[in-house]
Design a protein around this motif. Structure first.
Motif, PDB file in Angstrom:
ATOM      1  N   LEU A 163       0.662  -1.421  -0.179  1.00  0.00           N
ATOM      2  CA  LEU A 163      -0.069   0.031  -0.395  1.00  0.00           C
ATOM      3  C   LEU A 163       1.206   1.639  -0.165  1.00  0.00           C
ATOM      4  O   LEU A 163       0.837   2.061  -0.346  1.00  0.00           O
ATOM      5  CB  LEU A 163      -1.006   0.300   1.248  1.00  0.00           C
ATOM      6  N   LYS A 164       1.903   0.989   1.158  1.00  0.00           N
ATOM      7  CA  LYS A 164       2.908   2.290   1.125  1.00  0.00           C
ATOM      8  C   LYS A 164       3.160   2.419  -0.808  1.00  0.00           C
ATOM      9  O   LYS A 164       3.201   3.912  -0.854  1.00  0.00           O
ATOM     10  CB  LYS A 164       3.551   1.617   2.251  1.00  0.00           C
ATOM     11  N   SER A 165       3.318   1.261  -1.091  1.00  0.00           N
ATOM     12  CA  SER A 165       4.694   2.048  -2.046  1.00  0.00           C
ATOM     13  C   SER A 165       3.802   1.635  -3.134  1.00  0.00           C
ATOM     14  O   SER A 165       4.416   3.046  -3.741  1.00  0.00           O
ATOM     15  CB  SER A 165       5.680   0.626  -2.565  1.00  0.00           C
ATOM     16  N   LEU A 166       2.412   1.742  -3.309  1.00  0.00           N
ATOM     17  CA  LEU A 166       1.476   1.973  -3.686  1.00  0.00           C
ATOM     18  C   LEU A 166       1.243   3.814  -4.472  1.00  0.00           C
ATOM     19  O   LEU A 166       1.673   4.170  -5.347  1.00  0.00           O
ATOM     20  CB  LEU A 166       0.211   1.421  -4.290  1.00  0.00           C
ATOM     21  N   ALA A 167       0.922   4.081  -2.864  1.00  0.00           N
ATOM     22  CA  ALA A 167       1.147   5.798  -2.773  1.00  0.00           C
ATOM     23  C   ALA A 167       1.448   6.049  -3.047  1.00  0.00           C
ATOM     24  O   ALA A 167       1.718   7.742  -4.153  1.00  0.00           O
ATOM     25  CB  ALA A 167       0.465   5.635  -0.956  1.00  0.00           C
ATOM     26  N   TYR A 168       2.908   5.658  -3.032  1.00  0.00           N
ATOM     27  CA  TYR A 168       4.223   6.678  -2.901  1.00  0.00           C
ATOM     28  C   TYR A 168       4.174   6.796  -5.044  1.00  0.00           C
ATOM     29  O   TYR A 168       4.235   7.502  -5.424  1.00  0.00           O
ATOM     30  CB  TYR A 168       5.991   5.983  -3.173  1.00  0.00           C
ATOM     31  N   ARG A 169       3.808   5.660  -5.456  1.00  0.00           N
ATOM     32  CA  ARG A 169       4.347   5.340  -7.016  1.00  0.00           C
ATOM     33  C   ARG A 169       3.035   6.295  -7.487  1.00  0.00           C
ATOM     34  O   ARG A 169       3.323   7.507  -8.669  1.00  0.00           O
ATOM     35  CB  ARG A 169       4.400   4.012  -7.332  1.00  0.00           C
ATOM     36  N   LEU A 170       2.373   6.673  -7.343  1.00  0.00           N
ATOM     37  CA  LEU A 170       0.296   7.224  -7.391  1.00  0.00           C
ATOM     38  C   LEU A 170       1.188   8.669  -7.213  1.00  0.00           C
ATOM     39  O   LEU A 170       0.522   9.889  -7.834  1.00  0.00           O
ATOM     40  CB  LEU A 170      -0.201   7.140  -7.311  1.00  0.00           C
ATOM     41  N   TYR A 171       1.688   8.909  -5.955  1.00  0.00           N
ATOM     42  CA  TYR A 171       1.754  10.459  -5.943  1.00  0.00           C
ATOM     43  C   TYR A 171       2.609  11.598  -6.395  1.00  0.00           C
ATOM     44  O   TYR A 171       2.395  12.389  -6.921  1.00  0.00           O
ATOM     45  CB  TYR A 171       1.905  10.557  -3.724  1.00  0.00           C
ATOM     46  N   SER A 172       3.401   9.962  -7.755  1.00  0.00           N
ATOM     47  CA  SER A 172       4.883  10.942  -8.135  1.00  0.00           C
ATOM     48  C   SER A 172       4.901  11.011  -9.537  1.00  0.00           C
ATOM     49  O   SER A 172       5.101  11.485  -9.455  1.00  0.00           O
ATOM     50  CB  SER A 172       5.933  10.572  -7.849  1.00  0.00           C
ATOM     51  N   PHE A 173       4.238  10.306 -10.267  1.00  0.00           N
ATOM     52  CA  PHE A 173       3.474   9.961 -11.294  1.00  0.00           C
ATOM     53  C   PHE A 173       1.963   9.688 -11.900  1.00  0.00           C
ATOM     54  O   PHE A 173       2.553   9.688 -13.385  1.00  0.00           O
ATOM     55  CB  PHE A 173       4.361   8.022 -11.875  1.00  0.00           C
ATOM     56  N   SER A 174       1.243  10.170 -10.830  1.00  0.00           N
ATOM     57  CA  SER A 174      -0.551  10.201 -11.248  1.00  0.00           C
ATOM     58  C   SER A 174      -0.773  11.468 -11.314  1.00  0.00           C
ATOM     59  O   SER A 174      -1.106  11.449  -9.699  1.00  0.00           O
ATOM     60  CB  SER A 174      -1.375   9.005 -11.120  1.00  0.00           C
ATOM     61  N   PRO A 175      -0.617  12.450 -11.985  1.00  0.00           N
ATOM     62  CA  PRO A 175      -1.760  13.493 -11.857  1.00  0.00           C
ATOM     63  C   PRO A 175      -3.303  13.936 -10.944  1.00  0.00           C
ATOM     64  O   PRO A 175      -3.310  14.063 -10.020  1.00  0.00           O
ATOM     65  CB  PRO A 175      -1.799  14.058 -13.375  1.00  0.00           C
ATOM     66  N   PHE A 176      -3.896  12.242 -11.482  1.00  0.00           N
ATOM     67  CA  PHE A 176      -4.770  12.130 -11.042  1.00  0.00           C
ATOM     68  C   PHE A 176      -5.045  11.714  -9.730  1.00  0.00           C
ATOM     69  O   PHE A 176      -5.258  12.383  -9.163  1.00  0.00           O
ATOM     70  CB  PHE A 176      -5.686  10.805 -11.875  1.00  0.00           C
ATOM     71  N   TYR A 177      -4.287  11.160  -9.074  1.00  0.00           N
ATOM     72  CA  TYR A 177      -3.559  10.397  -7.888  1.00  0.00           C
ATOM     73  C   TYR A 177      -3.437  12.000  -6.921  1.00  0.00           C
ATOM     74  O   TYR A 177      -3.418  12.021  -6.287  1.00  0.00           O
ATOM     75  CB  TYR A 177      -3.211   9.256  -7.723  1.00  0.00           C
ATOM     76  N   HIS A 178      -2.354  12.212  -8.207  1.00  0.00           N
ATOM     77  CA  HIS A 178      -1.763  13.254  -6.943  1.00  0.00           C
ATOM     78  C   HIS A 178      -2.645  14.274  -6.320  1.00  0.00           C
ATOM     79  O   HIS A 178      -2.230  14.878  -5.332  1.00  0.00           O
ATOM     80  CB  HIS A 178      -0.940  14.083  -7.489  1.00  0.00           C
ATOM     81  N   ASP A 179      -3.492  15.085  -7.874  1.00  0.00           N
ATOM     82  CA  ASP A 179      -4.855  16.069  -7.246  1.00  0.00           C
ATOM     83  C   ASP A 179      -5.360  15.066  -6.368  1.00  0.00           C
ATOM     84  O   ASP A 179      -5.605  16.526  -5.317  1.00  0.00           O
ATOM     85  CB  ASP A 179      -5.219  16.584  -8.667  1.00  0.00           C
TER      86      ASP A 179
END
Ligand SMILES: [Zn+2]
Length: 433
Positions: A24-40
């Motif tokens: 979960l933690k690595s998924l959250a980091y990955r999406l925060y860094s690379f997905s504009p949708f999830y970052h926002d």
């Protein structure tokens, strides 16, 4: 009992949770860094991946809904580029735009692994002939089950949907031992077989049904098993998670959700707070390792309860119990919540009643009016008005007791309600027309 992947299926629960936390933690980091949708989304929610300090912190993350996929049609949420994708599936939207799901090779592998574990858990493997009567094509059911069945070394009979007589002939001639389809289609096959002068129970090798893509009840299970002489297992999934993903095991008591693939929460759909195991609420799933279309806290809209006790089959991974209905299928009749599955449950307890029914809801004046059309069994259908009146009164009485709301009942001849090869449509709500 054979296990496909003992390391995961029997992993001690504490270790499963540690593994999920890391994923979960690595998924959250990955999406925060690379997905504009999830970052926002995370910014809006005022949460940073650093805030995920234990597994329960999943509840700090934002929810995701089907409308997010539609609003970002076709592929704006994808976190893989087109050249990394190996397949698309598209689900037809009942309202508005369809939703598109993309898969990398790893996504397909994990989906197939999930099904391989499930099919093994119900005793299937090399030597079985699995007839796949889910639709092949944009719908995930056919191809998903196909690859899962091949992975375990079974022989696949890819009949897809339709041409029922031919399906029955092939089932018999090629010795299908298992079939994957919707429960309503299997019932339809049973009826067609009888019209052809044969019996699935006596004249085929079929002994397992993997039935899904529409909700069904325990009573329906008993009927299917008794009539067709098979064991019927439920399967669960939706295209946004990949497709059909999780099956019941030999215990027939809930779908094992593999902890390395998915994190399940059951939440109160109104307060959005997590519920305890055993409490019914909305199924919310985080797919932990998906590459092309990640899903954090996806609100599927199904109502069910979770069981995190170690299963009698020995598997430690938690189970979701039978789906009780849809948050948005829930009919509100005169202020009372009614699920079509409750109607089915009540009807199937009545011996004269056949397998098919239809609910029609209308507004008469200021009041909601519910009519339930019920097919009788051939042997219960009588010319005598008094017999029919008695059955009707009994059905009305049973429905009133279990729903706490009055329903009018119309008894109809066997075979007169519409049959569906895909998902059956049991409710006609004329209030929304
Ligand atoms: Zn089990």
């Amino acid at each position: 009992m054979a296990l496909w992947d003992p390391r995961i299926e029997e992993m001690p629960q504490e270790d499963l949770r540690k593994m999920q936390y890391k994923l979960l933690k690595s998924l959250a980091y990955r999406l925060y860094s690379f997905s504009p949708f999830y970052h926002d989304r995370m910014k809006e929610q005022n949460v940073h991946p650093d805030d995920i300090r234990e597994l329960a912190d999943v509840k700090k993350l934002p929810f995701m809904f089907k409308r997010d996929l539609r609003d970002n049609y076709p592929d704006r949420i994808f976190t893989a580029t087109q050249d990394e994708l190996v397949r698309y599936h598209v689900s037809s939207g009942t309202t508005g735009k369809p939703t598109v799901v993309g898969y990398t090779q790893k996504d397909l592998d994990l989906w197939t692994t999930s099904l391989a574990r499930g099919l093994t858990s119900i005793g299937l493997g090399r030597g079985d002939v699995i007839q796949v009567s889910y639709g092949y094509g944009l719908f995930t059911g056919g191809l998903g089950m196909h690859y899962g069945a091949e992975r375990i070394g079974a022989t696949v009979l890819p009949t897809s949907v339709g041409n029922t007589e031919r399906q029955i002939e092939l089932m018999q001639d090629l010795g299908a031992t298992a079939i994957a389809c919707t429960p309503s289609y299997l019932l339809h096959m049973g009826e067609v077989a009888e019209k052809m002068g044969m019996s699935i129970r006596k004249d085929t090798r079929l002994r397992t049904g993997i039935l899904g893509a529409e909700p069904w009840t325990e009573k329906m299970r008993v009927r299917i098993e008794d009539w067709l002489g098979i064991k019927a297992y439920d399967i669960y999934g939706t295209s946004e998670l990949s497709g059909p993903m999780f099956t019941e095991c030999s215990e027939q008591n809930g779908f094992h959700v593999w902890s390395d693939l998915a994190l399940v929460e059951i939440i109160d759909p109104k307060t959005e707070e997590p519920l305890e195991p055993g409490e019914s609420g909305e199924v919310t799933i985080t797919i932990l390792q998906k590459e092309a279309l990640p899903m954090i806290r996806y609100r599927i809209g199904d109502i069910a309860a979770m069981d995190d006790a170690v299963c009698a089959c020995g598997r430690t991974n938690p189970r979701i119990h039978r789906i009780q209905g849809r948050v948005d299928d829930m009919l509100i009749i005169r202020g009372i919540n009614v699920f079509p599955s409750q109607v089915e449950h009540a009807l199937m307890a009545i011996p004269e009643v056949g397998q098919h029914f239809q609910i029609v809801v209308e507004r008469k004046g200021a009041l909601d009016d519910m009519l339930v059309r019920v097919e009788l069994k051939k042997e219960s259908f009588s010319d005598k008005i008094t017999d029919l009146m008695k059955i009707r009164q009994n059905v009305e009485h049973r429905l009133r007791n279990s729903l706490n709301v009055n329903a009018d009942v119309e008894l109809v001849e066997p075979g007169s309600l519409p049959r569906f090869e895909g998902k059956s449509k049991k409710v006609i709500d004329k209030r929304s027309l």
